[in-house]
Scaffold this motif. Structure first.
Motif, PDB file in Angstrom:
ATOM      1  N   GLY A   1      40.085  49.140  41.129  1.00 37.53           N
ATOM      2  CA  GLY A   1      38.904  48.939  41.950  1.00 37.53           C
ATOM      3  C   GLY A   1      38.038  50.175  42.044  1.00 37.53           C
ATOM      4  O   GLY A   1      38.519  51.301  41.891  1.00 37.53           O
ATOM      5  N   LYS A   2      36.776  49.927  42.267  1.00 36.51           N
ATOM      6  CA  LYS A   2      35.821  51.002  42.551  1.00 36.51           C
ATOM      7  C   LYS A   2      35.145  50.639  43.862  1.00 36.51           C
ATOM      8  O   LYS A   2      34.426  49.635  43.949  1.00 36.51           O
ATOM      9  CB  LYS A   2      34.802  51.136  41.427  1.00 36.51           C
ATOM     10  CG  LYS A   2      33.855  52.298  41.623  1.00 36.51           C
ATOM     11  CD  LYS A   2      32.963  52.491  40.420  1.00 36.51           C
ATOM     12  CE  LYS A   2      32.078  53.723  40.638  1.00 36.51           C
ATOM     13  NZ  LYS A   2      31.169  53.921  39.493  1.00 36.51           N
ATOM     14  N   VAL A   3      35.421  51.456  44.885  1.00 37.50           N
ATOM     15  CA  VAL A   3      34.921  51.192  46.230  1.00 37.50           C
ATOM     16  C   VAL A   3      34.336  52.483  46.777  1.00 37.50           C
ATOM     17  O   VAL A   3      35.072  53.440  47.028  1.00 37.50           O
ATOM     18  CB  VAL A   3      36.041  50.681  47.163  1.00 37.50           C
ATOM     19  CG1 VAL A   3      35.491  50.338  48.530  1.00 37.50           C
ATOM     20  CG2 VAL A   3      36.767  49.478  46.548  1.00 37.50           C
ATOM     21  N   PRO A   4      33.026  52.538  46.956  1.00 33.34           N
ATOM     22  CA  PRO A   4      32.405  53.764  47.459  1.00 33.34           C
ATOM     23  C   PRO A   4      32.935  54.161  48.841  1.00 33.34           C
ATOM     24  O   PRO A   4      33.200  53.309  49.690  1.00 33.34           O
ATOM     25  CB  PRO A   4      30.921  53.406  47.547  1.00 33.34           C
ATOM     26  CG  PRO A   4      30.738  52.256  46.615  1.00 33.34           C
ATOM     27  CD  PRO A   4      32.041  51.505  46.651  1.00 33.34           C
ATOM     28  N   ASN A   5      33.103  55.459  49.029  1.00 35.84           N
ATOM     29  CA  ASN A   5      33.419  56.068  50.328  1.00 35.84           C
ATOM     30  C   ASN A   5      34.761  55.650  50.919  1.00 35.84           C
ATOM     31  O   ASN A   5      34.935  55.700  52.130  1.00 35.84           O
ATOM     32  CB  ASN A   5      32.300  55.779  51.335  1.00 35.84           C
ATOM     33  CG  ASN A   5      30.958  56.249  50.846  1.00 35.84           C
ATOM     34  OD1 ASN A   5      30.817  57.362  50.346  1.00 35.84           O
ATOM     35  ND2 ASN A   5      29.958  55.386  50.940  1.00 35.84           N
ATOM     36  N   ILE A   6      35.711  55.246  50.089  1.00 33.11           N
ATOM     37  CA  ILE A   6      37.031  54.906  50.611  1.00 33.11           C
ATOM     38  C   ILE A   6      38.038  55.910  50.066  1.00 33.11           C
ATOM     39  O   ILE A   6      37.936  56.352  48.919  1.00 33.11           O
ATOM     40  CB  ILE A   6      37.431  53.454  50.234  1.00 33.11           C
ATOM     41  CG1 ILE A   6      38.625  52.982  51.070  1.00 33.11           C
ATOM     42  CG2 ILE A   6      37.702  53.314  48.744  1.00 33.11           C
ATOM     43  CD1 ILE A   6      38.917  51.490  50.933  1.00 33.11           C
ATOM     44  N   SER A   7      38.996  56.282  50.895  1.00 30.05           N
ATOM     45  CA  SER A   7      40.064  57.167  50.424  1.00 30.05           C
ATOM     46  C   SER A   7      41.097  56.333  49.667  1.00 30.05           C
ATOM     47  O   SER A   7      41.201  55.111  49.858  1.00 30.05           O
ATOM     48  CB  SER A   7      40.738  57.869  51.599  1.00 30.05           C
ATOM     49  OG  SER A   7      41.499  56.936  52.364  1.00 30.05           O
TER      50      SER A   7
END
Length: 140
Positions: A101-107
């Motif tokens: 996955g590519k999820v902006p602003n997630i650790s």
């Protein structure tokens, strides 16, 4: 939300020499071939129950994950799940969900936490009485 979905299978002949077809109520699959060869041997055209279970699980899991990410104010740029269904000695013994996955602003930790929760509450995960393994990769 309550609903029902339908699918059907037809079979003619013996287990090993016979053949069948699988259709879905939506019409997306219409009389798709399946046989001993498509299930137990590689390279034969058609489908099999294990890959259909894998497709259902991957689709359900990925959508569930998207909803859970949204609940925590994240929106994925991209989620992709491969499901590998293992058949051994007459039974399905494991489903490996491999998530990228590519999820902006997630650790990474938060992504793994939400991904694990999705695995646990996904309706298809709940349906299957087998070990469900999840491998997660967060793209930068």
């Amino acid at each position: 939300m309550n609903f029902s979905r339908k699918a059907s299978a037809s079979w003619e002949g013996s287990g090993k020499e016979g053949k069948g077809s699988i259709s879905t109520g939506s019409g997306v699959m219409s009389k798709v071939q399946y046989s001993f060869g498509t299930r137990f041997e590689d390279g034969n055209p058609g489908t099999n129950p294990e890959e259909l279970i894998g497709a259902a699980h991957a689709g359900c899991y990925t959508m569930q994950l998207s909803f859970l990410l949204n609940e925590d104010d994240f929106t994925a740029d991209h989620l992709h799940t491969d499901a590998t269904v293992t058949f051994k000695d007459g039974e399905i013994t494991e489903v490996l969900l491999h998530l990228t996955g590519k999820v902006p602003n997630i650790s990474k930790d938060k992504f793994v936490e939400i991904a694990e929760k999705a695995k646990d509450i996904c309706p298809v995960s709940k349906l299957l009485n087998t070990s469900i393994v999840l491998a997660v990769k967060l793209e930068e």
